[in-house]
Design an enzyme around this catalytic site. Sequence first.
Site, PDB file in Angstrom:
ATOM      1  N   HIS A   1       0.807  -1.217   0.000  1.00  0.00           N
ATOM      2  CA  HIS A   1       0.000   0.000   0.000  1.00  0.00           C
ATOM      3  C   HIS A   1       0.844   1.273   0.000  1.00  0.00           C
ATOM      4  CE1 HIS A   1      -3.318  -2.692   0.736  1.00  0.00           C
ATOM      5  NE2 HIS A   1      -4.164  -1.686   0.613  1.00  0.00           N
TER       6      HIS A   1
ATOM      7  N   LYS B   1     -14.707  -8.757  -8.329  1.00  0.00           N
ATOM      8  CA  LYS B   1     -13.875  -9.659  -9.142  1.00  0.00           C
ATOM      9  C   LYS B   1     -13.230 -10.739  -8.273  1.00  0.00           C
ATOM     10  CE  LYS B   1     -11.407  -8.145 -12.624  1.00  0.00           C
ATOM     11  NZ  LYS B   1     -10.355  -7.511 -13.451  1.00  0.00           N
ATOM     12  N   ASP B   2     -12.768 -10.346  -7.073  1.00  0.00           N
ATOM     13  CA  ASP B   2     -12.140 -11.319  -6.177  1.00  0.00           C
ATOM     14  C   ASP B   2     -13.129 -12.380  -5.720  1.00  0.00           C
ATOM     15  OD1 ASP B   2      -9.648 -10.168  -6.329  1.00  0.00           O
ATOM     16  OD2 ASP B   2      -9.899  -8.929  -4.540  1.00  0.00           O
TER      17      ASP B   2
ATOM     18  N   SER C   1      -0.449  -0.785  -5.999  1.00  0.00           N
ATOM     19  CA  SER C   1      -0.375  -2.008  -6.794  1.00  0.00           C
ATOM     20  C   SER C   1       0.290  -1.753  -8.141  1.00  0.00           C
ATOM     21  CB  SER C   1      -1.779  -2.574  -7.025  1.00  0.00           C
ATOM     22  OG  SER C   1      -2.401  -2.895  -5.808  1.00  0.00           O
TER      23      SER C   1
ATOM     24  N   GLU D   1       6.604 -33.892  -1.578  1.00  0.00           N
ATOM     25  CA  GLU D   1       5.360 -33.436  -2.182  1.00  0.00           C
ATOM     26  C   GLU D   1       5.649 -32.707  -3.493  1.00  0.00           C
ATOM     27  OE1 GLU D   1       1.721 -33.571   0.072  1.00  0.00           O
ATOM     28  OE2 GLU D   1       2.966 -35.087  -0.901  1.00  0.00           O
TER      29      GLU D   1
END
Length: 430
Positions: A219, A247-248, A223, A291
């Site tokens: 912040h 959108k998220d 972004s 893994e």
Amino acid sequence: MSFPWAKQYQPTSAVGKWMDERLPLPRFIFGALGPGYPTPKNLNAFYNFGVLAGVALVIQIITGVVLAMHFAADTRVAFDSVEHIMRDVNGGWMIRYMHAVGASFFFGVVYIHIFRGLYYGSYKPPREMIWMLGLVIFLLMMATAFMGYVLVWGQMSFWGAQVITGLFSAFPVVGTHIQTLLLGGYSPDNATLNRFFSLHYLLPFVIFGVIVLHVWALHIPGSNNPTGLDVKTEADTVPFHPYYTAKDFVGLGIYLIVFSAFVFFMPNSLGEPDNYIPANPLSTPAHIVPEWYFWPFYAILRAFTTDFLGVPAKLWGVLAMFASILLLFLLPWLDQSPVRSNNYRPVSRILFWVFVAVGLLLGVCGGKPAEEPWVRLSQILTAYYFAHFLIILPIVSKLEKTKPLPGSISEAVLAKYGKGGAAPVAQPAE
């Protein structure tokens, strides 16, 4: 980053004003995730994965706390306690599968998040700290996942602990002492299980703390975006809420559908069958493999098969494995191009996809037995991996002829969609 046109938080009720004066948490949320945080208007679906990573961590913490209530960190009953969770605890099978599958999904989301940052140059100034904190989160995730895998105390868990901790013995003088400290003895045993259980429970909360720093650092400059341009005017932005929260939530819905499909229909597809066999120190599995999310680094580790310059091959492999991650911390200074986004760097864009292919092939090699042709292919791919960062990228970043950049984010959006197109030129909500 402070935007002069950002909407300011104004409490309207007496309770809101009282809260704002004493603990301005609503003001913080408003400025970090609400209308008070203007965001570049051209963010695409790949920018959803940061939020998805946060959701994945919350799922891991909640399911992990529940599992800890029923797990016994004792080598005599650890495997049986996992079976007890699966068979006798109400909903235990679902919690356990959510935790196991969730680890794979967490890494999958983070890998996409990292590659998105690589493609759009999110590691470049002034966002170096965001990038480095993200890598710290990644390293903590790897440590947490490894220790959690050992807790099951199946065959692959036991021998994975034996092999991975044994890597530290390659370091001269201090190596065996480090291995003994990690294991609490000379081989994986009860002390190992207690150590790993304690750290596996603690580290997710440390990861959460580093994520708070990661978001805080984000912040400050704001972004990044697909053009790599900085925000210049109000026309370049839209409020985070409601545009990107909507959108998220769409991305989250798709994520949870796929996640649920794995949990309920194919929960063991991402694991190893040998881990359903209780740990046996007297029986070595034919093929010890970690893994899937560790496979690329495991391939780099096994790529060194010959002593060189008086240094044992095992030590070279360990150093290369750690260096493959630590090298990413230097990326902001290795890539000297003034252009961030690969959308405007034609040569770098090709090299990026070559690098993605190399990473995927390293993953394939890491999951295969240590035999030909996989060892030789791992050696070639490992050589390219390091050459990409240390030789190719620095040279290309200085010599590459980039495409002309648009004048602003808004100009790029209008050029793509047109004034009457699908992408609205939205103003902050009133």
